[in-house]
Write a protein that holds these residues in place. Structure first.
Motif, PDB file in Angstrom:
ATOM      1  N   LYS A 392       1.795   1.246  11.948  1.00 49.00           N
ATOM      2  CA  LYS A 392       1.782   1.451  10.504  1.00 49.00           C
ATOM      3  C   LYS A 392       0.668   0.605   9.903  1.00 49.00           C
ATOM      4  O   LYS A 392       0.138  -0.308  10.549  1.00 49.00           O
ATOM      5  N   ARG A 431      -4.663   9.245   6.597  1.00 49.27           N
ATOM      6  CA  ARG A 431      -3.583   9.427   5.635  1.00 49.27           C
ATOM      7  C   ARG A 431      -4.139  10.284   4.505  1.00 49.27           C
ATOM      8  O   ARG A 431      -5.256  10.058   4.033  1.00 49.27           O
ATOM      9  N   LEU A 434      -2.905  10.120  -1.391  1.00 51.28           N
ATOM     10  CA  LEU A 434      -2.296   8.810  -1.584  1.00 51.28           C
ATOM     11  C   LEU A 434      -2.690   8.267  -2.951  1.00 51.28           C
ATOM     12  O   LEU A 434      -3.831   8.440  -3.404  1.00 51.28           O
ATOM     13  N   PHE A 444       2.358   2.724   5.007  1.00 53.52           N
ATOM     14  CA  PHE A 444       2.614   4.073   5.518  1.00 53.52           C
ATOM     15  C   PHE A 444       2.299   4.128   7.010  1.00 53.52           C
ATOM     16  O   PHE A 444       1.674   3.219   7.565  1.00 53.52           O
ATOM     17  N   PRO A 446       0.110   5.994   9.662  1.00 49.92           N
ATOM     18  CA  PRO A 446      -1.034   6.899   9.770  1.00 49.92           C
ATOM     19  C   PRO A 446      -0.790   7.962  10.835  1.00 49.92           C
ATOM     20  O   PRO A 446       0.030   7.776  11.742  1.00 49.92           O
TER      21      PRO A 446
END
Length: 454
Positions: A392, A431, A434, A444, A446
């Protein structure tokens, strides 16, 4: 550079003798402030260290007997610089031991403390030339006994870097390698090559610059010149004079500790050839294909593996950033951001990576970044640690505007690519869609990028 003179015969030439059974080990000359104030005469002592007894220095004395050195082995000379208080350098013997751990060779510590310990720096500069004359004569005697100049590596720190250059020039650039660790700047800045270390002084010359705005030199001197953190202010060094003597010497001395880290291979520091430090920070120099499968050069002791390519290029400036303490190496990523704000946004980015029992952080704040709608912003993210498998990550955006409303950065796509070897890793993490609110950390997981040609 500096030609041998009649001073040669007035100097003490320390050379080889066998150590008799029970003979005590010799040590580096330990002087004090009194010696530095009254001044000292040049007296060059050479201490031999070997794998057979890596902690015991054997004083090499002048003798007509066959040399005790094993001249079938390569030889490394380690040469210190200006010593205003006369104390032994704390890094000297650890560096000698690290060289011996890497390779079976003769390591000769050049103890010219009697010439370097002087509050008058200009006197020490003059003494450095006499020291070079002494050392040139010693190496010529080695050569007469069968030593190959190709196998000689001189590691010179500060004034010691220029001593290496003087010796190399006297030997017509025939020695194998000179490594200059923050070559001294005062009395050498702006001088012609024959009056300082220069890339013609050896078959291969590599130089590191860590204090270009004070005690070191700004101009490139070797076949490759490394500029960690831009070559001036080193992370972890004092910023004010309130820290005392460390304020003056920390940046300059950092060159030795970075080189020692390259010897013990705690971690590898990859350097990126670039025209300027700003271009490096803006990720304009991450393409290492000109170096083939080896990729961009690894800083330090092992850079000689890139010798052939660097000799072909002629002169190369390379940059990298470090942490403020050991381990100094950082992990390099390219971080691309594609935004869709209606108005141009400015600011800074902080990224954190998380893996199994690992974490790392990179703050991209060398300048305010410009984010335009549907325009890719390419960044160089240098993390203070290694995360083998990114599970993450988090991103924080800041406009750095104190007054006024908080800003938002609307992101179409983030892309993270580790720079390793000649190209970035083929697998990239992304990602999509966002919203980054100012100073709010967004975390988050990826995912692999859909389009590899982002």
């Amino acid at each position: 550079m500096y030609a041998p003179t009649c001073l040669l015969y007035a100097l003490v030439i320390s050379m080889w003798v066998d150590k008799a059974p029970g003979q005590a080990c010799d040590t580096f000359t330990d002087l004090d402030l009194h010696h530095a104030i009254v001044g000292t005469e040049v007296n060059v002592r050479l201490l031999l260290y070997s794998r057979a007894d890596p902690e015991c220095g054997r004083l090499l004395l002048h003798s007509a007997a066959p040399p005790a050195m094993n001249l079938s082995l390569p030889t490394t000379f380690i040469i210190h610089g200006f010593r205003p208080t006369g104390s032994p350098p704390v890094w000297l013997l650890p560096m000698a031991e690290l060289v011996l751990e890497r390779e079976d060779r003769n390591v000769v510590v050049v103890d010219w403390n009697y010439g370097a310990a002087n509050i008058d720096y200009f006197r020490s500069v003059r003494n450095s030339k006499d020291t070079a004359t002494n050392l040139t004569a010693f190496i010529r005697t080695m050569q007469e006994h069968g030593a190959s100049l190709d196998s000689i590596h001189m590691i010179g720190i500060s004034l010691g870097a220029h001593i290496s250059g003087f010796v190399g020039a006297d030997l017509n650039g025939s020695i194998g390698r000179i490594t200059g660790l923050d070559a001294a700047g005062p009395m050498f800045a702006g001088k012609l090559p024959e009056y300082r270390l220069d890339r013609t002084d050896a078959q291969f010359v590599d130089v590191i610059h860590t204090d270009i705005d004070a005690l070191g030199l700004r101009e490139p001197l070797g076949h490759i010149d490394f500029y960690p953190n831009g070559g001036a202010d080193q992370l972890g060094c004092p910023k004010t004079i309130l820290k005392g003597v460390a304020y003056f010497k920390c940046d300059h001395q950092r060159s030795t500790f970075l080189f020692m880290e390259s010897l013990n291979k705690t971690c590898e520091i990859r350097a990126f050839p670039c025209t300027t430090y700003d271009d490096f920070l803006d990720a304009r120099c991450t393409d290492c294909t000109q170096f083939g499968a080896q990729g961009c050069p690894i800083f330090g002791y092992d850079v000689v593996k890139w010798k052939d390519t660097l000799l072909r290029l002629g002169q190369t400036k390379s940059f990298f950033n470090t942490n403020g303490a050991k381990p100094y190496c950082r992990t390099n990523y390219r971080f691309d951001v594609l935004t869709w704000n209606q108005e141009v946004q400015w600011g800074y980015i902080t990224i954190k990576l998380y893996g199994k029992n690992q974490s790392a952080k990179a703050t991209i704040d060398h300048k305010r970044l410009k984010f335009e709608k549907y325009t890719e912003t390419q960044l160089l993210a240098q993390f203070d640690g290694v995360v083998e498998t990114v599970e993450k990550m988090s991103v924080t955006y800041s406009s750095a505007i104190v007054l006024g409303p908080k800003h938002k950065l609307r992101v179409l796509q983030l892309r993270l690519q580790r720079i390793e070897g000649s190209t970035s890793l083929s697998r990239s993490l992304c990602r999509y869609d966002l919203l980054l609110k100012e100073k709010e950390e967004v975390t988050f997981r990826p995912i692999p990028c859909v389009d590899s040609n982002f």
